[in-house]
Design a protein around this motif. Sequence first.
Motif, PDB file in Angstrom:
ATOM      1  N   ALA A  41       0.652  -1.217  -0.131  1.00 41.41           N
ATOM      2  CA  ALA A  41       0.038   0.071  -0.041  1.00 41.41           C
ATOM      3  C   ALA A  41       0.833   1.286  -0.026  1.00 41.41           C
ATOM      4  O   ALA A  41       0.471   2.420  -0.633  1.00 41.41           O
ATOM      5  CB  ALA A  41      -0.940   0.084   1.187  1.00 41.41           C
ATOM      6  N   ARG A  46      -2.975  -1.825  -4.295  1.00 44.96           N
ATOM      7  CA  ARG A  46      -4.266  -2.259  -3.765  1.00 44.96           C
ATOM      8  C   ARG A  46      -4.191  -3.659  -3.535  1.00 44.96           C
ATOM      9  O   ARG A  46      -4.555  -4.575  -4.186  1.00 44.96           O
ATOM     10  CB  ARG A  46      -5.443  -1.666  -4.880  1.00 44.96           C
ATOM     11  CG  ARG A  46      -5.561  -0.247  -5.168  1.00 44.96           C
ATOM     12  CD  ARG A  46      -6.548   0.092  -6.273  1.00 44.96           C
ATOM     13  NE  ARG A  46      -6.071  -0.293  -7.618  1.00 44.96           N
ATOM     14  CZ  ARG A  46      -6.599  -1.517  -8.120  1.00 44.96           C
ATOM     15  NH1 ARG A  46      -7.395  -2.186  -7.772  1.00 44.96           N
ATOM     16  NH2 ARG A  46      -5.903  -1.559  -9.347  1.00 44.96           N
ATOM     17  N   GLN A  74     -11.559  -2.789   4.161  1.00 42.39           N
ATOM     18  CA  GLN A  74     -10.604  -1.968   3.957  1.00 42.39           C
ATOM     19  C   GLN A  74     -10.203  -1.312   5.340  1.00 42.39           C
ATOM     20  O   GLN A  74     -10.885  -0.892   6.186  1.00 42.39           O
ATOM     21  CB  GLN A  74     -11.130  -0.705   2.854  1.00 42.39           C
ATOM     22  CG  GLN A  74      -9.807  -0.168   2.739  1.00 42.39           C
ATOM     23  CD  GLN A  74     -10.340   1.189   1.529  1.00 42.39           C
ATOM     24  OE1 GLN A  74     -11.577   1.168   1.173  1.00 42.39           O
ATOM     25  NE2 GLN A  74      -9.228   1.764   0.950  1.00 42.39           N
ATOM     26  N   GLN A  76      -7.846   1.635   7.354  1.00 41.85           N
ATOM     27  CA  GLN A  76      -7.830   3.094   7.419  1.00 41.85           C
ATOM     28  C   GLN A  76      -6.305   3.400   7.612  1.00 41.85           C
ATOM     29  O   GLN A  76      -5.765   3.176   8.794  1.00 41.85           O
ATOM     30  CB  GLN A  76      -8.528   3.751   8.543  1.00 41.85           C
ATOM     31  CG  GLN A  76     -10.056   3.594   8.142  1.00 41.85           C
ATOM     32  CD  GLN A  76     -10.735   4.098   6.899  1.00 41.85           C
ATOM     33  OE1 GLN A  76     -10.446   5.059   6.553  1.00 41.85           O
ATOM     34  NE2 GLN A  76     -11.388   3.061   6.077  1.00 41.85           N
ATOM     35  N   GLY A  81      -1.491   3.930  -1.292  1.00 35.55           N
ATOM     36  CA  GLY A  81      -2.418   2.686  -2.079  1.00 35.55           C
ATOM     37  C   GLY A  81      -3.331   2.382  -0.844  1.00 35.55           C
ATOM     38  O   GLY A  81      -3.813   3.008  -0.177  1.00 35.55           O
ATOM     39  N   GLU A  82      -3.870   1.054  -1.178  1.00 28.64           N
ATOM     40  CA  GLU A  82      -5.100   0.700  -0.235  1.00 28.64           C
ATOM     41  C   GLU A  82      -4.659  -0.803   0.573  1.00 28.64           C
ATOM     42  O   GLU A  82      -4.003  -1.440  -0.343  1.00 28.64           O
ATOM     43  CB  GLU A  82      -6.137   0.290  -0.936  1.00 28.64           C
ATOM     44  CG  GLU A  82      -6.830   1.545  -1.584  1.00 28.64           C
ATOM     45  CD  GLU A  82      -8.046   1.254  -2.508  1.00 28.64           C
ATOM     46  OE1 GLU A  82      -8.569   0.207  -2.700  1.00 28.64           O
ATOM     47  OE2 GLU A  82      -8.611   2.226  -3.186  1.00 28.64           O
ATOM     48  N   TRP A  84      -6.682  -4.045   2.333  1.00 24.14           N
ATOM     49  CA  TRP A  84      -7.760  -4.690   2.812  1.00 24.14           C
ATOM     50  C   TRP A  84      -7.407  -6.121   3.381  1.00 24.14           C
ATOM     51  O   TRP A  84      -6.224  -6.392   3.270  1.00 24.14           O
ATOM     52  CB  TRP A  84      -8.569  -4.996   1.399  1.00 24.14           C
ATOM     53  CG  TRP A  84      -9.216  -3.922   0.552  1.00 24.14           C
ATOM     54  CD1 TRP A  84      -8.293  -3.025  -0.182  1.00 24.14           C
ATOM     55  CD2 TRP A  84     -10.193  -3.444   0.497  1.00 24.14           C
ATOM     56  NE1 TRP A  84      -9.070  -2.013  -0.725  1.00 24.14           N
ATOM     57  CE2 TRP A  84     -10.368  -2.133  -0.359  1.00 24.14           C
ATOM     58  CE3 TRP A  84     -11.573  -3.827   0.917  1.00 24.14           C
ATOM     59  CZ2 TRP A  84     -11.473  -1.342  -0.652  1.00 24.14           C
ATOM     60  CZ3 TRP A  84     -12.885  -2.986   0.427  1.00 24.14           C
ATOM     61  CH2 TRP A  84     -12.787  -2.149  -0.309  1.00 24.14           C
ATOM     62  N   ARG A 144     -10.934  -4.683  -7.695  1.00 22.05           N
ATOM     63  CA  ARG A 144     -10.549  -3.801  -6.796  1.00 22.05           C
ATOM     64  C   ARG A 144      -9.203  -3.991  -6.192  1.00 22.05           C
ATOM     65  O   ARG A 144      -8.705  -2.903  -5.647  1.00 22.05           O
ATOM     66  CB  ARG A 144     -11.528  -4.051  -5.404  1.00 22.05           C
ATOM     67  CG  ARG A 144     -13.096  -3.610  -5.620  1.00 22.05           C
ATOM     68  CD  ARG A 144     -13.936  -3.917  -4.517  1.00 22.05           C
ATOM     69  NE  ARG A 144     -14.030  -5.518  -4.217  1.00 22.05           N
ATOM     70  CZ  ARG A 144     -14.291  -6.116  -3.095  1.00 22.05           C
ATOM     71  NH1 ARG A 144     -14.857  -5.263  -2.261  1.00 22.05           N
ATOM     72  NH2 ARG A 144     -14.298  -7.363  -2.923  1.00 22.05           N
TER      73      ARG A 144
END
Length: 359
Positions: A41, A46, A74, A76, A81-82, A84, A144
């Motif tokens: 991330a 992602r 997801q 915080q 990036g992300e 999960w 995603r």
Amino acid sequence: MTDHSPARRPPRPLPRVIALANQKGGVGKTTTAAALGLEAAHLGRRAVVVTIDPARRLADALGVPGGLTNEPVQMQIDEPGELWALMLDQAGTFDGLVRTYAASTEQADRILGNRFYRNVASSLSGTQEYMAAERLHSLHLDPRFDLVIVDTPPTRSALDFLESPEKLARFLQHPIVKVLIAQGRGGLRIAGAAIQPVVKAIGRVIGNDALAGAIGFLQAFSGMETEFSKRALSVARLLRSDDTSFTVVASPSADAIVEADWFVSELHRLSIDLRCIIENRVPPAFGDSVSTYFPSLVAESRSAESVLQGFREMTDEVFPAVAYARATESPADIHDMTGISRLADQLSDRGQVTGSTRK
């Protein structure tokens, strides 16, 4: 002595799947998976992390007070990036496959309500391994995410994770299974009579009630076996494709190294590429000046280095392009995002696991 500097390693394409493996528990695979996800991330990817650990510790560390489920949640984080995460629900994953491939809601309900199916979905040996591979496959197709990190099951035979899709496909193509499924369509009456001695023999071994449940399940399954086989083989291809990067997590203990050494050899035998070795929970290095006051700590550190060096030399013989990453032993168990971030920093300094280096 082999040079293990990451700078000497040839560049590798970015993986879309990272599978962490070691059939020995206690090497830190789950927290390592979370750390790799956080690092990915940071690099703008992602990432989704799949854990098989039902404990709440990882969920708490990632800031999910309600716990993780089979659906991605997801995190915080303050990264480009992300990140999960989800926890594998093998029965829920199996149920989802049934509903996807059933010809009707009635057929799906008939299968899901079958006692034999419920036992298979929740407890049969090999089901967890296949459902972990299946969940990986579905997430790989999910738009995603551009990276899936899976903490593979620490079974006695870690290869079950690799071999389970083919095993399922072979099971569904077995002649006896095909006959029993066909009878659900009202056909093969002669074959049904001819196979009665075999069915009776099976009943004597597993019990008539269990056999009746198995036959009822297989007959309710009629018409779905071809799609299930295709799906299983598709999962198998993904595990062996260039998209998937296998990473072995090892700690410098004799039993963990034996297991890791065996698994590396099996990957080579199966012509499956190994991208990275993560040396986790390594004792910190001490200078000679410390030996006077803490000789046992220095001896432990040197012993660990000796064990790891032997493992590296063996690995380099069969996977000369493998990358290495390292993390030292934490003074306490990792129980929050700060600890995971610290572990991510250590891994990114040495390794090429997620495609770059954090500075």
